[in-house]
Motif scaffolding. Structure first.
Motif, PDB file in Angstrom:
ATOM      1  N   GLU A  28      18.717  33.164 -23.003  1.00 46.99           N
ATOM      2  CA  GLU A  28      18.905  32.194 -24.085  1.00 46.99           C
ATOM      3  C   GLU A  28      20.371  32.138 -24.516  1.00 46.99           C
ATOM      4  OE1 GLU A  28      17.016  31.143 -28.440  1.00 46.99           O
ATOM      5  OE2 GLU A  28      16.980  33.210 -27.741  1.00 46.99           O
ATOM      6  N   TYR A  60       6.257  28.795 -28.519  1.00 50.97           N
ATOM      7  CA  TYR A  60       7.169  29.936 -28.530  1.00 50.97           C
ATOM      8  C   TYR A  60       8.478  29.662 -27.799  1.00 50.97           C
ATOM      9  CZ  TYR A  60       2.907  32.400 -29.791  1.00 50.97           C
ATOM     10  OH  TYR A  60       1.759  32.793 -30.398  1.00 50.97           O
ATOM     11  N   ILE A  90      15.395  38.080 -21.540  1.00 52.25           N
ATOM     12  CA  ILE A  90      15.099  36.766 -22.134  1.00 52.25           C
ATOM     13  C   ILE A  90      16.148  36.403 -23.181  1.00 52.25           C
ATOM     14  CG2 ILE A  90      13.411  35.461 -23.496  1.00 52.25           C
ATOM     15  CD1 ILE A  90      11.283  37.335 -22.176  1.00 52.25           C
ATOM     16  N   PHE A  91      16.533  37.373 -24.006  1.00 44.25           N
ATOM     17  CA  PHE A  91      17.555  37.129 -25.011  1.00 44.25           C
ATOM     18  C   PHE A  91      18.876  36.720 -24.368  1.00 44.25           C
ATOM     19  CE2 PHE A  91      21.082  38.642 -27.619  1.00 44.25           C
ATOM     20  CZ  PHE A  91      20.848  37.935 -28.790  1.00 44.25           C
ATOM     21  N   TRP A 131      11.513  34.228 -33.130  1.00 48.39           N
ATOM     22  CA  TRP A 131      12.274  35.373 -32.694  1.00 48.39           C
ATOM     23  C   TRP A 131      11.465  36.529 -32.116  1.00 48.39           C
ATOM     24  CZ3 TRP A 131      14.662  40.199 -33.766  1.00 48.39           C
ATOM     25  CH2 TRP A 131      15.867  40.355 -33.106  1.00 48.39           C
ATOM     26  N   ALA A 180       7.805  37.881 -22.840  1.00 55.21           N
ATOM     27  CA  ALA A 180       7.986  39.006 -21.917  1.00 55.21           C
ATOM     28  C   ALA A 180       6.665  39.375 -21.249  1.00 55.21           C
ATOM     29  CB  ALA A 180       8.563  40.205 -22.656  1.00 55.21           C
ATOM     30  N   VAL A 206      14.070  30.018 -27.967  1.00 56.81           N
ATOM     31  CA  VAL A 206      12.931  30.874 -28.285  1.00 56.81           C
ATOM     32  C   VAL A 206      12.699  30.776 -29.780  1.00 56.81           C
ATOM     33  CG1 VAL A 206      12.031  33.213 -28.246  1.00 56.81           C
ATOM     34  CG2 VAL A 206      13.449  32.403 -26.365  1.00 56.81           C
ATOM     35  N   SER A 233       7.871  36.019 -30.493  1.00 50.43           N
ATOM     36  CA  SER A 233       7.966  35.135 -29.335  1.00 50.43           C
ATOM     37  C   SER A 233       8.531  35.851 -28.120  1.00 50.43           C
ATOM     38  CB  SER A 233       8.846  33.932 -29.653  1.00 50.43           C
ATOM     39  OG  SER A 233       8.277  33.181 -30.680  1.00 50.43           O
ATOM     40  N   TYR A 234       9.536  36.683 -28.334  1.00 50.71           N
ATOM     41  CA  TYR A 234      10.097  37.437 -27.216  1.00 50.71           C
ATOM     42  C   TYR A 234       9.050  38.356 -26.593  1.00 50.71           C
ATOM     43  CZ  TYR A 234      14.913  35.996 -28.057  1.00 50.71           C
ATOM     44  OH  TYR A 234      16.065  35.273 -28.180  1.00 50.71           O
ATOM     45  N   TRP A 279      12.664  41.848 -22.875  1.00 44.52           N
ATOM     46  CA  TRP A 279      13.121  41.171 -24.079  1.00 44.52           C
ATOM     47  C   TRP A 279      14.628  40.936 -24.007  1.00 44.52           C
ATOM     48  CZ3 TRP A 279      16.479  42.540 -28.013  1.00 44.52           C
ATOM     49  CH2 TRP A 279      16.397  41.800 -29.172  1.00 44.52           C
TER      50      TRP A 279
END
Length: 127
Positions: free
Chosen positions: A84, A28, A80-81, A102, A110, A99, A105-106, A77
């Motif tokens: 990235e 992931y 994390i986004f 998409w 999380a 990641v 995986s988030y 989320w």
């Protein structure tokens, strides 16, 4: 002194959470394993997690209450986004944080980050 302990604990918890997620879930999340590159990913994640996350939680508090704290996963989320996104904006550092798959995986990342942080703070309780 207690404030410094909390900051150090937060730094170590976020580093360990990113490490555990990248190590145990490579399907992931892929992170460059150089110490410098991994540290860059971790510093960006820690800054977003310690500054932006409380602001998002305060602004979305009614939604968090209505959804019975499920909305906090959406906040994770977003963190994390953004991690990235900011890492990909620095190609000169030769850092890779990707990641895969998409949305699913988030959500997995999380949950693992939340669980790792929760377990660390549970074991090392600073009063």
């Amino acid at each position: 002194m207690n404030f410094i302990k909390k900051i150090i604990l937060g730094i170590l918890a976020s580093w360990l959470a990113v490490f555990v997620t990248a190590y145990y879930f490579p399907e992931y999340l892929s992170v460059t394993w150089w110490l410098r590159a991994f540290s860059v990913v971790w510093v960006i994640f820690w800054i977003l997690n310690s500054i932006l996350k409380p602001i998002l939680k305060i602004l979305s508090f009614p939604l968090i209450l209505i959804s019975l704290w499920v909305f906090t996963f959406l906040i994770n989320w977003v963190i994390i986004f953004l991690t990235e996104y900011f890492v990909k904006m620095m190609p000169a550092l030769w850092v890779w944080f990707d990641v895969k798959w998409w949305f699913f995986s988030y959500i997995i990342i999380a949950i693992v980050l939340w669980l790792t942080n929760h377990v660390i703070h549970w074991f090392v309780d600073i009063k």
